[in-house]
Every structure is written in C-alpha cells, then in structure tokens.
Design an enzyme around this catalytic site. Structure first.
Site, PDB file in Angstrom:
ATOM      1  N   ASP A 405       0.732  -0.942  -0.505  1.00 20.50           N
ATOM      2  CA  ASP A 405       0.080  -0.342  -0.391  1.00 20.50           C
ATOM      3  C   ASP A 405       0.762   1.647   0.235  1.00 20.50           C
ATOM      4  OD1 ASP A 405      -2.188   1.884   0.114  1.00 20.50           O
ATOM      5  OD2 ASP A 405      -2.490   0.763   2.572  1.00 20.50           O
ATOM      6  N   GLU A 408       2.578   5.193  -3.706  1.00 17.75           N
ATOM      7  CA  GLU A 408       2.337   6.142  -5.542  1.00 17.75           C
ATOM      8  C   GLU A 408       3.683   6.552  -5.052  1.00 17.75           C
ATOM      9  OE1 GLU A 408       0.422   5.625  -2.302  1.00 17.75           O
ATOM     10  OE2 GLU A 408      -1.101   4.590  -3.981  1.00 17.75           O
ATOM     11  N   ASP A 479      -8.623   3.342  -2.147  1.00 17.08           N
ATOM     12  CA  ASP A 479     -10.208   3.970  -1.047  1.00 17.08           C
ATOM     13  C   ASP A 479     -10.787   4.289  -1.555  1.00 17.08           C
ATOM     14  OD1 ASP A 479      -8.383   2.945   0.564  1.00 17.08           O
ATOM     15  OD2 ASP A 479      -7.483   5.054   0.965  1.00 17.08           O
TER      16      ASP A 479
HETATM   17  C1  GLC Z   1      -4.439   3.148   2.775  1.00 22.51           C
HETATM   18  C2  GLC Z   1      -5.717   1.723   2.309  1.00 22.51           C
HETATM   19  C3  GLC Z   1      -6.495   1.623   2.423  1.00 22.51           C
HETATM   20  C4  GLC Z   1      -6.056   1.058   3.827  1.00 22.51           C
HETATM   21  C5  GLC Z   1      -5.394   2.095   4.952  1.00 22.51           C
HETATM   22  C6  GLC Z   1      -4.648   1.612   6.121  1.00 22.51           C
HETATM   23  O1  GLC Z   1      -5.638   4.271   3.160  1.00 22.51           O
HETATM   24  O2  GLC Z   1      -5.256   2.282   0.935  1.00 22.51           O
HETATM   25  O3  GLC Z   1      -6.471   0.288   1.759  1.00 22.51           O
HETATM   26  O4  GLC Z   1      -6.179   0.702   4.835  1.00 22.51           O
HETATM   27  O5  GLC Z   1      -4.505   3.002   4.270  1.00 22.51           O
HETATM   28  O6  GLC Z   1      -3.314   0.131   6.078  1.00 22.51           O
END
Ligand code: GLC
Length: 764
Positions: A405, A408, A479
């Site tokens: 995650d 980017e 998200d």
């Molecule tokens: C980001 C991710 C989400 C995750 C959060 C905490 O917002 O996109 O899926 O739950 O981080 O890690």
C-alpha cells in the site's frame, strides 16, 4: 520541431529517420507492433514495462513514396512525413490513426486576477491548455471510442475526458472528473467504425491524455520530460490489440487458486483475538472464505517487517491455527520506513544508502503512518534485493501474501519534490522520473522475495502500478467510499483496468470510507463475486462491514453470492489461464466481444465474466427492476434457465437477485460446496451445460506451484452439440490426479460420466 524529412537508414526491423532537427527511430517489435522512438533525453528506452527479449525479427519494406517514407510490416503500414508526422494504416489499407497536421488550439489561459477570484471561493483552477515539450496530436475522425488508461474514474468510454498519469493518493470521494488516481497505465484502445488499434506511451514522467476534450478534431498526449517513446499496436479486433499489448508488457501469471476465493479485511483488526473471532464467525455463518487481511495495526508502531507483541501473543501460532481451518493470512507492507535509530530495517537501510536523498545528499524524510519516515530507492537493484530478503520475516511467520500500500509513494507532508534523487538501475535520476514506477518496483521486489522464500506463485496486491506490473502483482482500486456512485463506478473502472492489461483487480467490496448500508453491501457483493479480486475492506471508524453486521437477510444473500463465486472457481481459474496466455481480462466490458454493437460501446452498468457470462447487477438504491441489454444471440437466465434473445428488456431483480445471463452452448465448470479452497479433494468436476452449440477448454493444475510452467497441467476440451451429443477430450495430460468423473447438468437432468483419460462421446 522536427523539420524536413531528409533521409532514412534501415537496419533489419529498425529504421533510423533523419529530419532537419531531430532523429527518429521506428522499429517493429512484432508484425502488429511498431515503436516510434524520438531520443530527446536519452538514446536508450529505459523501459520498465517492455520485455525486449520478446521482440521478434520482422521483415520490413521501406521506401520513399512522394514526400514520405513508407515502413511496412505484413500488418501495418506507417507513412512518415516532414515534421515527424506519421499515419498508420492497417492490412486493408484503412488509415486508422493519423497525426493531426494543424496546431492545437488550447483554451486561453485565465488571467491571474480571474484565477485568484475563483480560488477565493475554493475553486481549483488548472490550465489544461499549456503546451508540453513533447506532444503527439492525433486527428479525431469523429467515430473514436477510447478504452483503457488504467484505473481512471468515470465511464467506460474515455472520449471527451482528460486524464493525467501521476500516481496519486487522494482520499476524497472519487468523481468523474478526477484526473489522477493511484495507477499509471499510459495505454488505451481505440475503436473506430472500420478499425481498431492501441497506443502505449512508454514514458514514466507525469503525462497528460486529452481524449478529445480540447477539440472535436484531435486528441493528444503531452509530457515535458523523457523521450517520445510510443507503440502503435494493431489487431483485427479489440481482443487482438489487448493480446498484442500483453506480448509487449507481459501478462498476469496464473495465481494460486485460493487467492480467487473470498477475502475478508478491515482497517483494522487490531488484536489477535479479533482476527481469531473474525475467522470463527466466517465459519459459523458458513461464508466461504480463504483469506484474512491484516492492515497496519499488526505491526509494532507501523514499522514494516515487525509484529506487535502486545496485541498478538504468538502470531505464528495464530497463523498456523487459522491455516488448519483453511485461512491464509495476507499482511500489509508500506514503503515508508520509520526513522528510528535501533530499528534494524532503518539502520540497515541507512548503512547501505538504500533510502532516497535530497539534492544536497541528505536522506529525505516525510511523514506516513509511522511518523517521520524514509523511502527505499526501489529503482536500485540492491535495494530491491534487500526488500526481497525482508519478505522472509513474513514467510517464516506463515504469511501467504503481501499487500503493498501507499506506494505512489504517498506522503502526508506534501508530495516528495520531483528533484529528490532516485536510482534507475545503475543510473542516477530523480523522483520525477521514478514516481510512477515506485509501486511497480516495490511489487517486483516483493514478488521476487515471495518467490524465493515461499516457492509458490507469489500473491501480492498493490495500490500503485505502472504498465507491466501485472506480471508481479494484483491491484485494488484504493480508497473508494460506501456510496452508490462508487458501486456504479466499480464496473467501468475494473473493466478499463482489464482493458489496460491489468486483469487481476478488485474494489473494496462494500466501500472503504463512509458507512455502508445493508442494501449497498448486498448489491456490492453481487458485483464483487464476479470481480477477479474479491475482498471486503473498510476503514476504521466506519460501520463494521462484515456480512453478519447487518442481520439475517443480508448475511443470507451475501452467502449466496460468495458461494456462487466458489462454485464458479474453476471457471475463473480457466479465465486466468487464458489471461496468462492471451492477455485478456477476467471482467470485461461487453464491447470487448461485441465491438460493433453500438448498444454496448458505452454500456457502464453491465459486464462480462469471460466470454460466456453477462452480469447486469443492480447498482441503484431502491431499485428492484432493471433494464438489461443482451447482444444478438441466444442467452439463458442463469437462475431460471429462461431463454432470452438479444435486445433490451426489463428484468425483475429483488434484493437477492443479480441478473446473470449465460450464452447458449456454454459449459460452465463448477466446484462443489466448500468453505475454502482445499477443504475437499475434487475428483469430480460438475459441468453445467446451457443448451446450444459450444466448446470449452478447462485447465487443471496443483493450484499453487510453478510446476504448470514445466507442463504439469491438464487441459480438457468439452463440446456440446445442438443435438445433445457431448464430448470430452484430454488435450494435455501433465498433472495427476486427473478428474475421475464428470457430473453433467443438462436440461434439468444429471448424468455422471466416469473418465480415465480416453476420449468420450455420448448422447445426453
Ligand atoms: C490506505 C489504504 C487502505 C488501508 C489504509 C491503512 O488508506 O488504501 O486500504 O486500509 O491505508 O493502511
């Protein structure tokens, strides 16, 4: 910029073209793929996406004709003119893609005063008209439909919209006019009345795709750094263009079978007891499930490659206990490493110079979940190796997949400046060039680590990616929110990811941010069970989103669709085998198979799962009836077996019904009822046959190892004839055990056929 075309020199499948002010190279990658390369920043491609070992030697015919140089493969003719203008023709001589010969006419930039005035009310004012250092302006003839471009918001057809490629973490609810999201896939397919083609712009810097928003006369691509490096991809149909794009950038490898099951997630299950409880409930409620995801809370202070000892007594034991009950654990790993002396990941990274630095040479820091954090320089192979080695910590714990995650990369104190120093293999460069491939390289490093330590086919989910990441990772759309328009958007968004060579994708089922409702969750699982990655995930602070949180009706319908997914697992697995071979998506817009049917070219609320199934879900609150469109031919209602002809009709769809249609002559392989993959040894395959003429290829292997690449797989061909004659043939035998029998469902009858590898033909 180019000036007059002076001369050309051909060397095999490559032509160097000399203009007054510029060189250009046109090179055939294959008969149906031509590369146009203008070395503005470097002589090399530095591609992160293209596998040049797959390039074939192509015989080119090259000649002067009047004022142009003609370059011909057996499939494409490119005519190159002064000023670097190029027109591409197909085999039939149709000019499919023509450079625009006039200047762009951008909308006039606003005065500073007007800008300020608008900004005072909070409006964001952007000048889209600004010229770019590198621009490719292609004529629009009026019949273009555009598909692809990755995970962009909005509708299926991208015509009249503008997008940018700059991987961005923007948690605001995504709407149609968002220009950027998490992923960069600078590739799109164009469908015209009498031809199709694809364009892939392989440049990692921030770029713009204006798909006819500025003018009805042209669409354009613009970028300010790097080279002009693009591929014209031909094909007779959209499917061919996608297959060719797959040859260029690679395809998704067949995943482990369990990864296609249901995944339960939430940010976050904070305690070991909570995770055990979720697992228990899934089994108690008989919601089939293979995977539970652990979000950032499993870590110690959000430090990657650590485990919170306070909240988890014995994570290894927990994973092993859950595994005895069929659950696999996937853990999140972010790129940001907490700046903390004494933390071994930080210390090792600092000692070896693995983190990116500012122009002055200081390790660059910003803020993410762990607080002040530093960022691994993933373009450096040594850093990737080190990151790969760190996966051992997770694999040793028993973790079966890694969720990448924030890659980017996201940073909470403003974006990383573009001049921060990054590495590209052995070359020093900057964030501007490496930003859009940061997630790609992180996924690659994770893939290599899992492959090395776990030995099975790695399961990785990434949020950011670039063209080619499909070789290493699946992706989810980040998200979203629990709002109806995000369920609606999930369809074109996932379909367009599939049309961008990224088939293994999914949205957070139920929506991530905001509170879902029982109805929204119910309608979402009806789409989710057909999306390649099937995961329910939600944010902290939102209403709990596990299916049992909403009462009996919801949990019962939810179960029905998760079970449907498990029943169709062999069908999905077959689609993945096809995806690896042909680069085709799993979840498809109807236009992929019915490209000349004008009724599907802009169809946003229906999709196909493979070539046999059309899903027409309800994606509006309160709706219990919907308009369905089926292309010409004979179809069956999946639930009632009623016949449907092509065309529009109204279909009743109470909350528990997601309208699903199956093409006549389809043979759908089904698994028996199961709570998780591997619960039962499957020696008998059920074949659900829909009257008509058709043949189907079914793929079988061990579901997890790489042995299939050495031929350890079986391939069966099933054929049904209109007169009811059914045939089974073993096309490839490399895996034991084969199925012992087939259970045939045909016209309300059930027949069992023993099988020992011999060809069978019988009247059903
Ligand atoms: C980001 C991710 C989400 C995750 C959060 C905490 O917002 O996109 O899926 O739950 O981080 O890690």
């Amino acid at each position: 910029m180019f000036g007059k075309l002076l001369s050309y020199k051909q060397q095999g499948s490559k032509v160097d073209l000399l203009f007054e002010n510029q060189k250009m190279v046109i090179e055939a990658f294959q008969e149906q793929i031509l590369n146009v390369f203008v070395p503005i920043q470097s002589k090399e491609h530095y591609s992160k996406a293209v596998d040049f070992t797959k390039k074939s030697e192509v015989r080119l015919n090259v000649n002067w004709e009047d004022e142009s140089v003609i370059i011909q493969t057996s499939e494409i003719t490119a005519k190159v003119y002064d000023e670097g203008k190029i027109d591409f023709y197909n085999r039939e001589g149709v000019c499919c893609c023509r450079d625009y010969r006039m200047d762009r006419i951008p909308a006039p930039c606003m005065s500073q005063e007007t800008k300020k005035l608008m900004e005072s009310e909070g409006h964001k004012v952007e000048d889209e008209g600004v010229p770019h250092k590198i621009e490719v302006v292609k004529a629009m003839e009026g019949d273009e439909l555009f598909y692809g471009l990755g995970d962009k918001t909005g509708f299926l057809n991208k015509r009249h919209y503008v997008y940018e490629m700059w991987n961005t973490d923007n948690p605001d609810p995504q709407v149609d006019n968002f220009k950027v999201l998490y992923k960069t896939i600078p590739f799109f397919l164009t469908k015209r009345k009498d031809c199709v083609y694809g364009l892939f712009f392989d440049n990692t810097y921030r770029s713009v795709f204006n798909m006819g928003k500025e003018s009805e006369n042209y669409f354009y691509y613009g970028v300010d750094e790097g080279n002009l490096d693009y591929y014209y991809i031909a094909g007779d149909h959209l499917t061919d263009v996608l297959t060719n794009y797959g040859k260029l950038t690679g395809t998704v490898p067949v995943p482990q079978l369990w990864t296609l099951g249901y995944h339960q997630s939430r940010w976050g299950y904070e305690w070991e007891s909570e995770v055990r409880d979720i697992a228990k409930k899934l089994r108690e409620y008989h919601i089939p499930c293979d995977t539970i995801h652990l979000d950032i809370d499993y870590m110690d202070n959000f430090k990657v490659f650590t485990w919170n000892q306070e909240r988890y007594d014995d994570p290894k034991q927990m994973i092993s206990d859950l595994s005895n009950d069929g659950f696999k654990i996937v853990t999140i790993i972010d790129p940001g490493v907490k700046l903390e002396e004494g933390y071994d990941i930080y210390d090792t990274g600092i000692k070896n110079g693995y983190f990116v630095r500012d122009k002055e040479g200081n390790v660059y820091d910003n803020w993410v979940w762990p607080g002040t954090s530093v960022f691994p320089d993933f373009g450096n192979p040594d850093v990737r190796r080190w990151w790969s080695e760190n996966q051992k910590f997770l694999v040793d714990m028993g973790v079966r997949g890694v969720w990448n995650d924030m890659n980017e990369p996201a940073s909470f104190h403003g974006e990383i400046p573009t001049d921060v120093v990054f590495t590209d293999e052995g070359r020093v460069t900057n964030h501007g060039e490496m930003h859009n491939v940061y997630g790609h390289f992180m996924a690659k490093a994770t893939y290599e680590g899992l492959k090395h330590y776990d030995k099975r086919r790695p399961f990785i989910i990434t949020r950011a990616c670039y063209s080619g990441t499909q070789k290493y990772s699946t992706a989810w759309t980040g998200d979203n929110h629990s709002i109806w328009c995000h369920l609606q958007m999930a369809i074109p968004q996932l379909c367009n990811l599939g049309m961008s060579g990224m088939p293994y994708v999914g949205t957070d089922v139920g929506g991530f941010g905001s509170d879902t409702t029982p109805e929204l969750l119910t309608r979402w699982v009806q789409v989710g069970c057909f999306s390649p990655l099937f995961r329910n995930h939600s944010a902290k602070g939102t209403r709990f989103q596990e299916p049992w949180a909403f009462g009996n009706e919801t949990v019962n319908i939810y179960r029905k669709y998760v079970k449907l997914r498990y029943k169709l697992l062999p069908y999905f697995y077959d689609l993945f085998y096809e995806a690896e071979q042909k680069g085709l998506p799993i979840m498809r817009p109807l236009v992929l198979h019915y490209e000349d049917d004008v009724n599907v070219q802009n169809l946003n609320d229906q999709f196909m799962a493979g070539a046999q199934i059309i899903v027409a879900p309800v994606v509006n609150q309160g709706q219990t009836m919907r308009m369905v469109y089926l292309p010409e031919g004979q179809w069956y209602d999946y639930w009632t077996r009623e016949e449907e002809k092509g065309g529009y009709f109204l279909k009743e769809a109470p909350l528990d019904v997601c309208p699903i249609y199956v093409k006549a002559g389809s043979i759908l392989p089904n698994f028996p009822n199961m709570e998780y993959v591997g619960q039962k040894e499957i020696r008998q395959l059920t074949l659900d046959i829909f009257e008509g003429e058709g043949s189907y290829i079914h793929y079988q292997d061990d579901g997890e190892s790489f042995a299939y690449q050495e031929g350890e797989y079986n391939q069966y061909q099933f054929t049904i004839h209109a007169n009811g004659v059914f045939c089974v043939e073993l096309l490839h035998h490399g895996y034991e055990p084969m199925y012992e029998s087939f259970r045939i469902l045909y016209k309300n009858r059930e027949v069992e056929i023993p099988f020992c590898g011999e060809k069978i033909e019988m009247n059903l």
